[in-house]
Design an enzyme around this catalytic site. Sequence first.
Site, PDB file in Angstrom:
ATOM      1  N   LYS A 114       0.842  -1.208   0.000  1.00  0.00           N
ATOM      2  CA  LYS A 114       0.000   0.000   0.000  1.00  0.00           C
ATOM      3  C   LYS A 114       0.872   1.251   0.000  1.00  0.00           C
ATOM      4  O   LYS A 114       0.530   2.243  -0.648  1.00  0.00           O
ATOM      5  CB  LYS A 114      -0.953   0.003   1.195  1.00  0.00           C
ATOM      6  CG  LYS A 114      -2.066  -1.017   1.048  1.00  0.00           C
ATOM      7  CD  LYS A 114      -3.428  -0.414   1.394  1.00  0.00           C
ATOM      8  CE  LYS A 114      -4.580  -1.312   1.007  1.00  0.00           C
ATOM      9  NZ  LYS A 114      -5.093  -2.134   2.089  1.00  0.00           N
ATOM     10  N   LYS A 200      -4.538  -9.284  -8.927  1.00  0.00           N
ATOM     11  CA  LYS A 200      -5.904  -9.721  -8.605  1.00  0.00           C
ATOM     12  C   LYS A 200      -6.916  -8.662  -9.042  1.00  0.00           C
ATOM     13  O   LYS A 200      -6.554  -7.489  -9.179  1.00  0.00           O
ATOM     14  CB  LYS A 200      -6.028  -9.997  -7.107  1.00  0.00           C
ATOM     15  CG  LYS A 200      -5.990  -8.745  -6.235  1.00  0.00           C
ATOM     16  CD  LYS A 200      -6.385  -9.050  -4.811  1.00  0.00           C
ATOM     17  CE  LYS A 200      -6.649  -7.792  -4.011  1.00  0.00           C
ATOM     18  NZ  LYS A 200      -7.990  -7.236  -4.109  1.00  0.00           N
ATOM     19  N   LYS A 203     -10.973  -3.297  -6.547  1.00  0.00           N
ATOM     20  CA  LYS A 203     -11.922  -2.186  -6.620  1.00  0.00           C
ATOM     21  C   LYS A 203     -11.229  -0.880  -6.920  1.00  0.00           C
ATOM     22  O   LYS A 203     -11.606  -0.123  -7.779  1.00  0.00           O
ATOM     23  CB  LYS A 203     -12.575  -2.000  -5.248  1.00  0.00           C
ATOM     24  CG  LYS A 203     -13.838  -2.733  -5.080  1.00  0.00           C
ATOM     25  CD  LYS A 203     -14.585  -2.156  -3.905  1.00  0.00           C
ATOM     26  CE  LYS A 203     -14.588  -3.163  -2.776  1.00  0.00           C
ATOM     27  NZ  LYS A 203     -13.649  -2.881  -1.723  1.00  0.00           N
TER      28      LYS A 203
HETATM   29  P1  ADP Z   1     -10.531  -4.620  -2.944  1.00  0.00           P
HETATM   30  O1  ADP Z   1      -9.215  -5.315  -2.707  1.00  0.00           O
HETATM   31  O2  ADP Z   1     -11.118  -4.952  -4.255  1.00  0.00           O
HETATM   32  O3  ADP Z   1     -10.543  -3.161  -2.624  1.00  0.00           O
HETATM   33  P2  ADP Z   1     -11.618  -5.260  -0.340  1.00  0.00           P
HETATM   34  O4  ADP Z   1     -10.267  -4.906   0.170  1.00  0.00           O
HETATM   35  O5  ADP Z   1     -12.749  -4.459   0.165  1.00  0.00           O
HETATM   36  O6  ADP Z   1     -11.567  -5.268  -1.918  1.00  0.00           O
HETATM   37  O7  ADP Z   1     -11.922  -6.796  -0.071  1.00  0.00           O
HETATM   38  C1  ADP Z   1     -13.152  -7.324   0.390  1.00  0.00           C
HETATM   39  C2  ADP Z   1     -13.069  -8.837   0.395  1.00  0.00           C
HETATM   40  O8  ADP Z   1     -12.904  -9.324  -0.938  1.00  0.00           O
HETATM   41  C3  ADP Z   1     -11.855  -9.386   1.186  1.00  0.00           C
HETATM   42  O9  ADP Z   1     -12.271 -10.589   1.817  1.00  0.00           O
HETATM   43  C4  ADP Z   1     -10.846  -9.694   0.116  1.00  0.00           C
HETATM   44  O10 ADP Z   1      -9.946 -10.721   0.481  1.00  0.00           O
HETATM   45  C5  ADP Z   1     -11.752 -10.150  -1.005  1.00  0.00           C
HETATM   46  N1  ADP Z   1     -11.111  -9.938  -2.311  1.00  0.00           N
HETATM   47  C6  ADP Z   1     -10.768  -8.748  -2.873  1.00  0.00           C
HETATM   48  N2  ADP Z   1     -10.245  -8.936  -4.103  1.00  0.00           N
HETATM   49  C7  ADP Z   1     -10.230 -10.286  -4.301  1.00  0.00           C
HETATM   50  C8  ADP Z   1      -9.814 -11.123  -5.375  1.00  0.00           C
HETATM   51  N3  ADP Z   1      -9.352 -10.606  -6.510  1.00  0.00           N
HETATM   52  N4  ADP Z   1      -9.939 -12.451  -5.232  1.00  0.00           N
HETATM   53  C9  ADP Z   1     -10.457 -12.998  -4.099  1.00  0.00           C
HETATM   54  N5  ADP Z   1     -10.877 -12.280  -3.047  1.00  0.00           N
HETATM   55  C10 ADP Z   1     -10.782 -10.938  -3.144  1.00  0.00           C
HETATM   56  N1  TRP Z   2      -8.974  -5.603   5.167  1.00  0.00           N
HETATM   57  C1  TRP Z   2     -10.071  -6.171   4.435  1.00  0.00           C
HETATM   58  C2  TRP Z   2      -9.784  -5.957   2.930  1.00  0.00           C
HETATM   59  O1  TRP Z   2      -9.049  -5.094   2.557  1.00  0.00           O
HETATM   60  C3  TRP Z   2     -11.391  -5.572   4.808  1.00  0.00           C
HETATM   61  C4  TRP Z   2     -11.672  -5.812   6.248  1.00  0.00           C
HETATM   62  C5  TRP Z   2     -11.599  -4.877   7.236  1.00  0.00           C
HETATM   63  C6  TRP Z   2     -12.020  -7.045   6.862  1.00  0.00           C
HETATM   64  N2  TRP Z   2     -11.902  -5.441   8.431  1.00  0.00           N
HETATM   65  C7  TRP Z   2     -12.161  -6.773   8.239  1.00  0.00           C
HETATM   66  C8  TRP Z   2     -12.215  -8.331   6.385  1.00  0.00           C
HETATM   67  C9  TRP Z   2     -12.484  -7.782   9.171  1.00  0.00           C
HETATM   68  C10 TRP Z   2     -12.549  -9.338   7.303  1.00  0.00           C
HETATM   69  C11 TRP Z   2     -12.685  -9.054   8.663  1.00  0.00           C
HETATM   70  O2  TRP Z   2     -10.351  -6.659   2.157  1.00  0.00           O
END
Ligand code: ADP
Ligand code: TRP
Length: 338
Positions: A114, A200, A203
Amino acid sequence: MTNREIVVSGIRPTGDVHLGNYFGAIANFIKMQHEYNCYFFIADYHALTTHPDAKELPIFVRDALSIYLACGLDPDQCTLYIQSHLPQIPELYLLFNMLAYKGELEKIPTFKEKVRSQEALGKSINAGLLTYPVLMCVDIIIHRAQKVPVGKDQESHLEITRTFANRFNYMTGSSFFPEPYGFSYGNTLLRVPSLDNSGKMSKSEGNPSASIFLKDEDKTIRQKIMRATSDSGPTVPNQTKPDAIANLFDLLRLVSSPDTVAHFDEQYNQCTIRYGDLKKQLAEDMVRCVAPLRERYQAIAADTNYLRRVVQEGGEKARISANATLQGAKELIGLSYF
Ligand code: ADP
Ligand code: TRP
């Protein structure tokens, strides 16, 4: 309900929900709500670590909630809430920040990644980004959860969550917090690849045409799949698949029938495959998977009263559980006077 194992998971409202979120996380939530005591939330505080300008948050929060419901989360079967509606979370987060060491936080791979991506965008690194794993740990242990349905990218966060939970237990001579583990019905945590073979699906980062969003129209899905990175060949029977092709097969396994996967696998192994045909099939199967979710999402997102009721009721239930944990933790630490 009371004897069921506790489950917590959340997604960050930082953009449109995509197939990675769906298969990596939400699809498991849908099944788990009938088997566990589930808490699913929208991680709006987490969004602020990388998206400190909160102007877009209301839209993304509403979207994420509508998508949860459109995918089949049922407020009568699970507790649905918004992270910032639980004042117990920042309070326990403060206490856990005293248990987390700067050095161990700096070593976490997702923090390093990040930092790289924020710096590439010319953005500064706030302290919240460093302590992101502490906040995520608190999200999980605030309900004393044992199972956390997430994608593979979250493994290091779960490991550090166990470290913090164990450290708290050790320091207080208790076994107050269980050790939470990642969960997927497929046994291994999933990683849904992007369509341009660059990592991967995501979003908020990367190329939006390399992710399939649950809001995408049929035409957009077909275009994105037809433009997905592929490769030449194969030239030798039973050749190992190059990454871009392995990715297409991974996607096919998510949305197509086992017969379809076997059919293209056989063609690949016999060097008769035409990637255009594979992509056409993949596109149709994706459209079949996404279209009903998109249509339900559109109806639900328009119903503000329903959405408000869901998070008000969910917030109430979640605060009861969070409060019990916070009070228990404070007592164990010694923060209870008079
Ligand atoms: P992003 O990485 O798209 O911003 P988040 O961080 O909000 O999404 O992730 C929400 C959930 O979706 C988490 O459990 C994360 O592990 C899962 N996730 C995000 N991208 C992927 C992916 N490409 N494949 C599998 N799981 C994913
Ligand atoms: N860190 C997770 C992601 O980026 C989102 C998240 C925040 C989360 N708090 C959590 C997932 C607690 C599982 C449990 O996808």
